[in-house]
Design a protein around this motif. Structure first.
Motif, short mmCIF file in Angstrom:
data_model
loop_
_atom_site.label_atom_id
_atom_site.label_comp_id
_atom_site.label_asym_id
_atom_site.label_seq_id
_atom_site.Cartn_x
_atom_site.Cartn_y
_atom_site.Cartn_z
N ASP A 170 12.18 17.60 -16.09
CA ASP A 170 11.93 17.25 -17.49
C ASP A 170 12.12 15.77 -17.74
O ASP A 170 11.34 15.13 -18.44
CB ASP A 170 12.83 18.08 -18.41
N ASP A 171 13.22 15.23 -17.20
CA ASP A 171 13.48 13.80 -17.38
C ASP A 171 12.40 12.96 -16.70
O ASP A 171 11.98 11.93 -17.21
CB ASP A 171 14.84 13.42 -16.81
N ALA A 172 11.93 13.42 -15.53
CA ALA A 172 10.89 12.69 -14.81
C ALA A 172 9.60 12.66 -15.62
O ALA A 172 8.92 11.63 -15.70
CB ALA A 172 10.65 13.31 -13.44
N ALA A 173 9.25 13.78 -16.25
CA ALA A 173 8.04 13.83 -17.07
C ALA A 173 8.13 12.86 -18.24
O ALA A 173 7.16 12.15 -18.55
CB ALA A 173 7.79 15.25 -17.56
N LEU A 174 9.28 12.81 -18.90
CA LEU A 174 9.47 11.89 -20.01
C LEU A 174 9.42 10.45 -19.52
O LEU A 174 8.77 9.59 -20.14
CB LEU A 174 10.81 12.15 -20.72
N LEU A 175 10.08 10.18 -18.40
CA LEU A 175 10.07 8.83 -17.85
C LEU A 175 8.66 8.40 -17.48
O LEU A 175 8.25 7.27 -17.78
CB LEU A 175 10.99 8.76 -16.63
N ILE A 176 7.91 9.28 -16.88
CA ILE A 176 6.53 8.96 -16.51
C ILE A 176 5.71 8.67 -17.76
O ILE A 176 4.93 7.72 -17.81
CB ILE A 176 5.91 10.09 -15.67
N TYR A 177 5.91 9.46 -18.80
CA TYR A 177 5.20 9.26 -20.06
C TYR A 177 5.53 7.88 -20.64
O TYR A 177 4.63 7.13 -21.04
CB TYR A 177 5.56 10.36 -21.06
N VAL A 178 6.79 7.53 -20.66
CA VAL A 178 7.22 6.24 -21.20
C VAL A 178 6.68 5.10 -20.34
O VAL A 178 6.18 4.09 -20.86
CB VAL A 178 8.76 6.18 -21.32
N LEU A 179 6.76 5.26 -19.05
CA LEU A 179 6.24 4.22 -18.15
C LEU A 179 4.74 4.05 -18.31
O LEU A 179 4.22 2.92 -18.32
CB LEU A 179 6.58 4.54 -16.69
N GLU A 180 4.04 5.15 -18.44
CA GLU A 180 2.60 5.09 -18.63
C GLU A 180 2.26 4.32 -19.91
O GLU A 180 1.39 3.45 -19.92
CB GLU A 180 1.99 6.49 -18.69
N LYS A 181 2.97 4.62 -20.98
CA LYS A 181 2.75 3.91 -22.24
C LYS A 181 3.04 2.41 -22.08
O LYS A 181 2.29 1.57 -22.57
CB LYS A 181 3.64 4.49 -23.35
N ALA A 182 4.13 2.11 -21.38
CA ALA A 182 4.50 0.70 -21.18
C ALA A 182 3.44 -0.02 -20.35
O ALA A 182 3.07 -1.16 -20.66
CB ALA A 182 5.86 0.61 -20.52
N LEU A 183 2.95 0.63 -19.32
CA LEU A 183 1.94 0.00 -18.47
C LEU A 183 0.63 -0.21 -19.21
O LEU A 183 -0.10 -1.16 -18.94
CB LEU A 183 1.70 0.85 -17.21
N ARG A 184 0.32 0.65 -20.15
CA ARG A 184 -0.90 0.51 -20.93
C ARG A 184 -0.72 -0.46 -22.10
O ARG A 184 -1.67 -0.77 -22.80
CB ARG A 184 -1.35 1.87 -21.46
N GLY A 185 0.50 -0.90 -22.35
CA GLY A 185 0.76 -1.85 -23.42
C GLY A 185 1.18 -1.18 -24.71
O GLY A 185 1.38 -1.85 -25.72
N ASP A 186 1.31 0.14 -24.72
CA ASP A 186 1.78 0.85 -25.91
C ASP A 186 3.30 0.85 -25.91
O ASP A 186 3.94 0.61 -24.90
CB ASP A 186 1.30 2.31 -25.89
N SER A 187 3.87 1.13 -27.05
CA SER A 187 5.33 1.28 -27.08
C SER A 187 5.67 2.46 -27.97
O SER A 187 5.07 2.66 -29.02
CB SER A 187 6.01 0.02 -27.57
N ASP A 188 6.60 3.25 -27.52
CA ASP A 188 7.11 4.36 -28.29
C ASP A 188 8.59 4.15 -28.47
O ASP A 188 9.41 4.58 -27.69
CB ASP A 188 6.86 5.71 -27.57
#
Length: 103
Positions: A80-98
């Motif tokens: 679960d933590d890995a999925a959230l981390l991947i989601y956050v990293l993906e957003k960061a790499l695309r230039g989005d921020s949550d």
């Protein structure tokens, strides 16, 4: 002997008395015109190939970074933590921020 001269020699029977020079000049112009088109297309193809090679290198480098990040998350996080981390990293790499994402 150039390719053009060889082609002219193969079609020498087309020469008629008095128009040899005009025939030769016209044929040479057409040959050079087509050769210029071919040279331009070759240059474009070389440019496209260079761009493709550069883009392929970029994709391979990015794939390596992604694989490394996935490997790290698998070692230090539960699923679960890995999925959230991947989601956050993906957003960061695309230039989005949550900024509302918290644990």
């Amino acid at each position: 002997m150039s390719d053009f001269d060889q082609a002219i020699q193969e079609h020498i029977y087309l020469y008629k008395e008095g128009i040899q020079d005009k025939y030769y000049q016209g044929a040479k112009w057409a040959w050079q015109h087509q050769q210029a088109i071919i040279d331009n297309l070759k240059a474009q193809l070389n440019n496209i190939e260079a761009c493709y090679i550069e883009k392929k290198k970029q994709v391979e480098d990015q794939r390596k970074r992604i694989d490394k990040a996935l490997s790290i998350t698998g070692n230090y996080c539960d699923e679960d933590d890995a999925a959230l981390l991947i989601y956050v990293l993906e957003k960061a790499l695309r230039g989005d921020s949550d900024q509302h994402l918290t644990r």
